[in-house]
Design a protein around this motif. Structure first.
Motif, PDB file in Angstrom:
ATOM      1  N   ASP A  18       0.745  -1.346  -0.067  1.00  0.00           N
ATOM      2  CA  ASP A  18       0.107   0.120  -0.029  1.00  0.00           C
ATOM      3  C   ASP A  18       1.370   0.972   0.199  1.00  0.00           C
ATOM      4  O   ASP A  18       1.696   1.965   1.117  1.00  0.00           O
ATOM      5  N   SER A  19       0.570   2.186  -1.028  1.00  0.00           N
ATOM      6  CA  SER A  19       1.358   3.478  -0.723  1.00  0.00           C
ATOM      7  C   SER A  19       0.962   4.622  -0.296  1.00  0.00           C
ATOM      8  O   SER A  19       1.558   5.354  -0.022  1.00  0.00           O
ATOM      9  N   ARG A  20      -0.303   4.791   0.535  1.00  0.00           N
ATOM     10  CA  ARG A  20      -1.031   4.986   0.999  1.00  0.00           C
ATOM     11  C   ARG A  20      -1.008   5.295   2.172  1.00  0.00           C
ATOM     12  O   ARG A  20      -1.552   5.948   3.691  1.00  0.00           O
ATOM     13  N   ARG A  21      -0.490   4.371   3.401  1.00  0.00           N
ATOM     14  CA  ARG A  21      -0.449   3.672   4.579  1.00  0.00           C
ATOM     15  C   ARG A  21       0.303   3.282   5.508  1.00  0.00           C
ATOM     16  O   ARG A  21       0.747   2.035   4.097  1.00  0.00           O
ATOM     17  N   PHE A  22       0.619   3.456   5.831  1.00  0.00           N
ATOM     18  CA  PHE A  22       1.563   3.177   6.112  1.00  0.00           C
ATOM     19  C   PHE A  22       1.969   2.565   7.951  1.00  0.00           C
ATOM     20  O   PHE A  22       1.106   3.312   8.983  1.00  0.00           O
ATOM     21  N   VAL A  23       2.121   1.856   8.415  1.00  0.00           N
ATOM     22  CA  VAL A  23       1.688   1.572  10.309  1.00  0.00           C
ATOM     23  C   VAL A  23       2.938   1.166  10.401  1.00  0.00           C
ATOM     24  O   VAL A  23       4.478   0.541   9.673  1.00  0.00           O
ATOM     25  N   SER A  24       3.947   1.971  11.335  1.00  0.00           N
ATOM     26  CA  SER A  24       4.948   2.239  11.989  1.00  0.00           C
ATOM     27  C   SER A  24       5.276   0.968  13.587  1.00  0.00           C
ATOM     28  O   SER A  24       4.484   0.815  13.991  1.00  0.00           O
ATOM     29  N   GLN A  25       6.408   0.149  13.083  1.00  0.00           N
ATOM     30  CA  GLN A  25       6.598  -0.838  13.803  1.00  0.00           C
ATOM     31  C   GLN A  25       7.565  -0.740  15.008  1.00  0.00           C
ATOM     32  O   GLN A  25       7.609  -1.365  15.642  1.00  0.00           O
ATOM     33  N   GLU A  26       7.623   1.079  14.981  1.00  0.00           N
ATOM     34  CA  GLU A  26       8.380   0.947  16.002  1.00  0.00           C
ATOM     35  C   GLU A  26       7.049   1.753  17.079  1.00  0.00           C
ATOM     36  O   GLU A  26       6.889   1.632  18.306  1.00  0.00           O
ATOM     37  N   THR A  27       6.143   2.352  16.788  1.00  0.00           N
ATOM     38  CA  THR A  27       5.346   3.371  17.906  1.00  0.00           C
ATOM     39  C   THR A  27       3.957   2.168  17.511  1.00  0.00           C
ATOM     40  O   THR A  27       2.648   2.185  18.343  1.00  0.00           O
ATOM     41  N   GLY A  28       3.819   1.563  16.956  1.00  0.00           N
ATOM     42  CA  GLY A  28       2.150   1.048  16.351  1.00  0.00           C
ATOM     43  C   GLY A  28       0.957   1.859  15.676  1.00  0.00           C
ATOM     44  O   GLY A  28      -0.017   2.073  15.199  1.00  0.00           O
ATOM     45  N   ASN A  29       1.990   3.533  15.483  1.00  0.00           N
ATOM     46  CA  ASN A  29       1.101   4.248  14.551  1.00  0.00           C
ATOM     47  C   ASN A  29       0.612   3.976  13.308  1.00  0.00           C
ATOM     48  O   ASN A  29       1.586   3.176  12.348  1.00  0.00           O
ATOM     49  N   LEU A  30      -0.679   4.387  12.731  1.00  0.00           N
ATOM     50  CA  LEU A  30      -1.176   4.271  11.285  1.00  0.00           C
ATOM     51  C   LEU A  30      -1.081   5.727  10.732  1.00  0.00           C
ATOM     52  O   LEU A  30      -1.936   6.746  11.211  1.00  0.00           O
ATOM     53  N   TYR A  31      -0.622   5.602   9.855  1.00  0.00           N
ATOM     54  CA  TYR A  31      -0.522   6.841   8.887  1.00  0.00           C
ATOM     55  C   TYR A  31      -1.189   6.552   7.693  1.00  0.00           C
ATOM     56  O   TYR A  31      -0.720   5.471   6.456  1.00  0.00           O
ATOM     57  N   ILE A  32      -2.008   7.682   7.543  1.00  0.00           N
ATOM     58  CA  ILE A  32      -2.854   7.595   5.751  1.00  0.00           C
ATOM     59  C   ILE A  32      -1.994   8.902   5.146  1.00  0.00           C
ATOM     60  O   ILE A  32      -2.999  10.023   5.334  1.00  0.00           O
ATOM     61  N   ALA A  33      -1.866   8.666   3.565  1.00  0.00           N
ATOM     62  CA  ALA A  33      -2.165   9.330   3.287  1.00  0.00           C
ATOM     63  C   ALA A  33      -2.542   9.991   1.858  1.00  0.00           C
ATOM     64  O   ALA A  33      -3.380   9.231   1.390  1.00  0.00           O
ATOM     65  N   LYS A  34      -3.185  11.000   2.262  1.00  0.00           N
ATOM     66  CA  LYS A  34      -4.819  11.386   1.628  1.00  0.00           C
ATOM     67  C   LYS A  34      -5.430  10.800   1.275  1.00  0.00           C
ATOM     68  O   LYS A  34      -6.587   9.794   1.002  1.00  0.00           O
ATOM     69  N   VAL A  35      -6.523  10.740   2.209  1.00  0.00           N
ATOM     70  CA  VAL A  35      -7.351  10.461   3.304  1.00  0.00           C
ATOM     71  C   VAL A  35      -8.600  10.448   1.987  1.00  0.00           C
ATOM     72  O   VAL A  35      -9.272  11.087   1.753  1.00  0.00           O
ATOM     73  N   GLU A  36      -9.049   9.529   1.496  1.00  0.00           N
ATOM     74  CA  GLU A  36     -10.486   9.331   0.235  1.00  0.00           C
ATOM     75  C   GLU A  36     -11.526   9.280   1.275  1.00  0.00           C
ATOM     76  O   GLU A  36     -11.623   7.462   2.785  1.00  0.00           O
TER      77      GLU A  36
END
Length: 103
Positions: A18-36
């Motif tokens: 997935d190029s828009r979503r990323f899960v940090s394996q350091e913090t567990g945070n989920l990041y979403i670029a350009k929410v649809e």
């Protein structure tokens, strides 16, 4: 060690491709670029401890779209959480997590 995954509306998110979503394996945070609109729903974090063979699931967090048209502005920023010291055996691979925030 610990591994973080996220469940979206009862489906596990597989984000490796997935190029828009990323899960940090350091913090567990989920990041979403350009929410649809298709991203709207409930997100639940799952932490897996591979050594103890245990899983813990957090509460569901709803994601909604704002209807007032206001976009949050974030200055460009590189997020890094490098450990102060990283040990690696010769010839082995080490993954360091680094990603960019911004608009």
């Amino acid at each position: 060690g610990l591994a973080y995954t996220w469940i979206f509306n009862n489906n596990t998110l597989y984000l490796q491709e997935d190029s828009r979503r990323f899960v940090s394996q350091e913090t567990g945070n989920l990041y979403i670029a350009k929410v649809e609109p298709s991203d709207v729903g409930n997100y639940t974090c799952v932490v897996t401890n591979s050594k103890a063979e245990q899983r813990a699931q957090g509460p569901a967090t709803p994601l909604t779209l704002r209807s007032d048209g206001v976009m949050g502005e974030y200055e460009p920023k590189i997020e890094v959480h490098f450990p102060e010291t990283t040990y690696a055996a010769k010839g082995s691979s080490v993954k360091l997590e680094c990603f960019a925030l911004g608009k």
